[in-house]
Each structure stands twice: as structure tokens, then as C-alpha cells.
Scaffold this motif. Sequence first.
Motif, mmCIF file in Angstrom:
data_model
loop_
_atom_site.group_PDB
_atom_site.id
_atom_site.type_symbol
_atom_site.label_atom_id
_atom_site.label_comp_id
_atom_site.label_asym_id
_atom_site.label_seq_id
_atom_site.Cartn_x
_atom_site.Cartn_y
_atom_site.Cartn_z
ATOM 1 N N LEU A 121 47.043 100.138 24.640
ATOM 2 C CA LEU A 121 48.397 99.566 24.723
ATOM 3 C C LEU A 121 48.883 99.099 23.359
ATOM 4 C CD1 LEU A 121 48.546 97.421 27.981
ATOM 5 C CD2 LEU A 121 49.924 99.412 27.408
ATOM 6 N N VAL A 122 48.010 98.495 22.586
ATOM 7 C CA VAL A 122 48.397 98.012 21.256
ATOM 8 C C VAL A 122 48.875 99.177 20.387
ATOM 9 C CG1 VAL A 122 47.502 97.042 19.102
ATOM 10 C CG2 VAL A 122 46.952 95.959 21.284
ATOM 11 N N VAL A 123 48.157 100.305 20.445
ATOM 12 C CA VAL A 123 48.565 101.482 19.680
ATOM 13 C C VAL A 123 49.937 101.964 20.133
ATOM 14 C CG1 VAL A 123 48.034 103.890 19.160
ATOM 15 C CG2 VAL A 123 46.210 102.199 19.199
ATOM 16 N N ALA A 124 50.152 102.028 21.455
ATOM 17 C CA ALA A 124 51.418 102.523 21.986
ATOM 18 C C ALA A 124 52.584 101.626 21.593
ATOM 19 C CB ALA A 124 51.327 102.649 23.512
ATOM 20 N N VAL A 125 52.406 100.325 21.758
ATOM 21 C CA VAL A 125 53.489 99.384 21.452
ATOM 22 C C VAL A 125 53.758 99.334 19.953
ATOM 23 C CG1 VAL A 125 54.148 96.947 21.504
ATOM 24 C CG2 VAL A 125 53.131 98.006 23.528
ATOM 25 N N ALA A 126 52.706 99.372 19.137
ATOM 26 C CA ALA A 126 52.887 99.337 17.682
ATOM 27 C C ALA A 126 53.659 100.555 17.195
ATOM 28 C CB ALA A 126 51.537 99.259 16.986
ATOM 29 N N ALA A 127 53.456 101.698 17.854
ATOM 30 C CA ALA A 127 54.155 102.914 17.449
ATOM 31 C C ALA A 127 55.648 102.807 17.719
ATOM 32 C CB ALA A 127 53.573 104.123 18.177
ATOM 33 N N MET A 128 56.038 102.042 18.745
ATOM 34 C CA MET A 128 57.460 101.930 19.098
ATOM 35 C C MET A 128 58.200 100.927 18.230
ATOM 36 S SD MET A 128 57.483 102.265 23.245
ATOM 37 C CE MET A 128 55.910 101.523 23.570
ATOM 38 N N ARG A 129 57.481 99.917 17.722
ATOM 39 C CA ARG A 129 58.065 98.931 16.811
ATOM 40 C C ARG A 129 59.269 98.213 17.410
ATOM 41 N NH1 ARG A 129 57.841 102.320 11.071
ATOM 42 N NH2 ARG A 129 55.586 102.716 11.110
ATOM 43 N N ALA A 239 43.505 118.260 25.642
ATOM 44 C CA ALA A 239 44.779 117.829 26.222
ATOM 45 C C ALA A 239 45.683 117.198 25.170
ATOM 46 C CB ALA A 239 44.531 116.844 27.364
ATOM 47 N N LEU A 240 45.091 116.475 24.215
ATOM 48 C CA LEU A 240 45.875 115.850 23.151
ATOM 49 C C LEU A 240 46.657 116.876 22.333
ATOM 50 C CD1 LEU A 240 43.464 113.094 21.833
ATOM 51 C CD2 LEU A 240 45.860 112.732 22.400
ATOM 52 N N GLN A 241 46.120 118.095 22.254
ATOM 53 C CA GLN A 241 46.797 119.135 21.487
ATOM 54 C C GLN A 241 47.933 119.789 22.281
ATOM 55 O OE1 GLN A 241 45.495 119.301 18.317
ATOM 56 N NE2 GLN A 241 44.127 117.735 19.126
ATOM 57 N N ARG A 242 47.995 119.539 23.590
ATOM 58 C CA ARG A 242 48.911 120.300 24.442
ATOM 59 C C ARG A 242 49.906 119.449 25.216
ATOM 60 N NH1 ARG A 242 44.824 123.948 27.842
ATOM 61 N NH2 ARG A 242 46.699 124.089 29.101
ATOM 62 N N MET A 243 49.884 118.128 25.026
ATOM 63 C CA MET A 243 50.767 117.246 25.779
ATOM 64 C C MET A 243 51.668 116.465 24.845
ATOM 65 S SD MET A 243 48.312 115.533 28.697
ATOM 66 C CE MET A 243 49.711 114.794 29.577
ATOM 67 N N GLY A 244 52.852 116.110 25.340
ATOM 68 C CA GLY A 244 53.694 115.163 24.639
ATOM 69 C C GLY A 244 53.057 113.779 24.692
ATOM 70 N N ARG A 245 53.382 112.954 23.694
ATOM 71 C CA ARG A 245 52.749 111.642 23.602
ATOM 72 C C ARG A 245 53.059 110.777 24.817
ATOM 73 N NH1 ARG A 245 53.944 108.379 18.276
ATOM 74 N NH2 ARG A 245 55.887 107.848 19.356
ATOM 75 N N THR A 246 54.314 110.820 25.309
ATOM 76 C CA THR A 246 54.686 109.999 26.456
ATOM 77 C C THR A 246 53.917 110.414 27.693
ATOM 78 O OG1 THR A 246 56.901 109.662 25.549
ATOM 79 C CG2 THR A 246 56.606 109.231 27.895
ATOM 80 N N ALA A 247 53.845 111.722 27.942
ATOM 81 C CA ALA A 247 53.116 112.211 29.112
ATOM 82 C C ALA A 247 51.638 111.853 29.020
ATOM 83 C CB ALA A 247 53.287 113.723 29.244
ATOM 84 N N ALA A 289 54.714 100.985 29.003
ATOM 85 C CA ALA A 289 54.678 101.219 27.557
ATOM 86 C C ALA A 289 54.864 102.695 27.237
ATOM 87 C CB ALA A 289 53.361 100.718 26.979
ATOM 88 N N ALA A 290 54.256 103.554 28.061
ATOM 89 C CA ALA A 290 54.382 104.996 27.827
ATOM 90 C C ALA A 290 55.816 105.470 28.029
ATOM 91 C CB ALA A 290 53.447 105.759 28.769
ATOM 92 N N ARG A 291 56.461 104.997 29.082
ATOM 93 C CA ARG A 291 57.835 105.442 29.365
ATOM 94 C C ARG A 291 58.826 104.823 28.388
ATOM 95 N NH1 ARG A 291 56.812 109.791 31.250
ATOM 96 N NH2 ARG A 291 59.040 110.008 31.676
ATOM 97 N N GLY A 292 58.434 103.721 27.735
ATOM 98 C CA GLY A 292 59.313 103.109 26.744
ATOM 99 C C GLY A 292 59.436 103.937 25.486
ATOM 100 N N ASP A 293 58.507 104.889 25.296
ATOM 101 C CA ASP A 293 58.568 105.777 24.137
ATOM 102 C C ASP A 293 59.225 107.075 24.572
ATOM 103 O OD1 ASP A 293 58.266 107.253 21.894
ATOM 104 O OD2 ASP A 293 56.078 107.344 21.950
ATOM 105 N N ARG A 294 60.494 107.230 24.272
ATOM 106 C CA ARG A 294 61.252 108.386 24.739
ATOM 107 C C ARG A 294 61.242 109.540 23.767
ATOM 108 N NH1 ARG A 294 61.714 108.036 30.122
ATOM 109 N NH2 ARG A 294 62.339 105.926 30.750
ATOM 110 N N GLY A 295 60.464 109.404 22.704
ATOM 111 C CA GLY A 295 60.408 110.489 21.728
ATOM 112 C C GLY A 295 59.778 111.733 22.312
ATOM 113 N N ARG A 296 60.075 112.887 21.713
ATOM 114 C CA ARG A 296 59.543 114.159 22.164
ATOM 115 C C ARG A 296 58.336 114.591 21.340
ATOM 116 N NH1 ARG A 296 62.571 117.304 25.337
ATOM 117 N NH2 ARG A 296 61.737 119.201 24.390
ATOM 118 N N ARG A 297 57.792 113.662 20.573
ATOM 119 C CA ARG A 297 56.675 114.022 19.707
ATOM 120 C C ARG A 297 55.429 114.312 20.526
ATOM 121 N NH1 ARG A 297 56.961 109.012 15.728
ATOM 122 N NH2 ARG A 297 57.612 108.073 17.687
#
Length: 333
Positions: A121-129, A239-247, A289-297
Motif C-alpha cells: 500500500l505504501v508503494v501504491a500511495v507514494a506513486a500517486m502523490r 503477470a507484472l510484464q502483462r498487466m496494467g499497474r491498476t489491474a 488505493a489501486a482504483r485511485g491510480d487511473r493511469g494507463r501505465r
Amino acid sequence: MIRSLAPSLRRARFQDRRVPAPLMLLVGMFTLHTGSALAVLAFDHGSPATVTWLRLTWAALLLLAFSGRSLWRAVREASWRERGSVVILGTASAGMMVFYSEATARIELGTATAIEFIGTLVVAVAAMRRRRELVWIAAAVVGVLCLTRPWQGGLDLVGVGFALAGAACVVFYIVLTQRVGAGFGAVHGLALAMGVGSIVLAPLGAPGLIAAPSLDLVLFTLLIALLFPMVPFLLEMVALQRMGRTAYSTFSSLEPGVALLMGTVLIGQAPAAVQVAGMALVVVAGIGAARGDRGRRPAAPGRGGPPRGSGGGVRSADPGRSGSAREAVAREA
């Protein structure tokens, strides 16, 4: 036999795209926590450090055998920065596993997983800033309090401390898994990381086995090594190579709930109602936290660069890596 298995493993890994990446993650979660539950049973016959070291060593030996000569070619052609990332990843993986094992030897499987999940969670939230996303960390902390129930007394602070140390290692594991998976490929990266982890843990784990040799424990840890870490780590890296970060983050948020379920089914760690509520809070926090990151990265860059349409994605460990190295990865596949 090993030589015939290696090409099949690599072909299955990358050429068969019919297996959805989310299914890989879910299978990996259930496999991982089946192995974790069995490891708790093994603690009656060996210390957590010894059991963890044996699992890592078996996983490293199997993966090194499967990788074959192409692994050493990939190591020679890698940059020093990429090799350094493997060493750090292996050390973080060893720390994550041994701290988690020490925690589950003292507190419940689901509780230890939920505490360790705070690192994710810390990684996810820190990425959103965004400060408002801190509410998800707060929700997870409340959930962990419900799981540990400190107001009842008898809380094993050492077990909680080990779980928190595992959470710190998770932060490095997430970042370095992306870089190593992109640079070396899933099987090669995992084989090298497990090898490093085995060497790092040897001073802690080997003495226990030398003092009290047990063939049953050695064979049992071979089974556990297939369940955790070999299969789930490999599936996760692919899976990390084939999924969007949010998913990826959304599906990963289910892991504490899976741990609670497997702890209940396999080793009888039945939770109280308040603990179920706490686990629900942790899972909801992860999904929020995952859905809060709407980026397509993407969760991690594809081999040789980000997937098309990703908007650039996450940078690899070495953006200037030469074309010859990418050709080596292509030969590996």
C-alpha cells in the motif's frame, strides 16, 4: 530430462498468451499461501530460518537447472546496474521470506500477511502523490488493529515486528521485481534472485540443519518450495510484464483475504468476527488505493520497452540497454 524441461518452460512462459494475467495472479496467491500454511506445520521440525533457507535453496537449484546455459549468457550481457538490481532483489526476497516465516511462527497467517501488505500500500500511495490517498493506509492500519486485537492483551509484539520488517522488504521487492523482470526475463531473473537469497540466508538457516539433519524436512521443503516461492513468484513476475499497474494492484489486494482463507482451511486458524472485519478493511484499502491510480501505465515494462499505448510506462533499470541484449532475450524466448 532437465534440458527437455527448460525449453518447454520458456515456451509456456511467453508464447502461450491464452492464460489471462489476472488468473496467473490468483493461482499464484492460492499456491503461495498453501505453501505458507504448510511451512507453518514444518516449523515443528525446523526453525523458521532453516525452513525458509531450504525452500529458497530448492527453488534456486530448480530454477538454475531449468534456465540452462542461456542464464549465464544473459548475466554476461547484462549491465552492472542490472546485476546489482538482482543482488538487491535477492536480498530483499530473502528478508521478506524469513521475516514472514518468523512472523507466521508467532502470529496468524492472515494477520502476518495483512501487516506485510502495508508495504504494498505504501508503494501504491507514494506513486500517486496525493494526500487524500493516505486514507487507504489509515484504513489498512485500522484493519490490522482489528486483526491483532491489542486491547485483549497477549499480542506477540515480536511477531508483529517481524511482519513489519517483511513489509519494509516488500517495498524493495516490488520495485526491483519490475526492473529485474524487464532486464532478464521472468525465469532468469527469478533464478538469480533465489540464488542470491539462498546465499544470504545460509548463515542463518544452514546451522540448524547441520545440527539436526532431517531427510523428511529436506524433502518436505522441496514440496513447499514449489508452492512458495517458485511457482507464485514466477507467475507474478510474468503477470507484472502483462498487466496494467491498476489491474495488478487491484488483484494483489485480495492476497490478505486469501491468506486468511488458507490459514482457516489448512491449519485451523479460525478468525473471530472482528478479525474478518479487519481483513475486509485491509482488502478494501488495497482495492481503493489501486482504483485511485487511473493511469494507463503498465505494472512493469515489457521486454525491450513499454507496451504500445502505455504512454511510456515504468522505466527499466537501464533505459540505454543495447540492442544486442534485447536480442539475447529474444533468443531465450
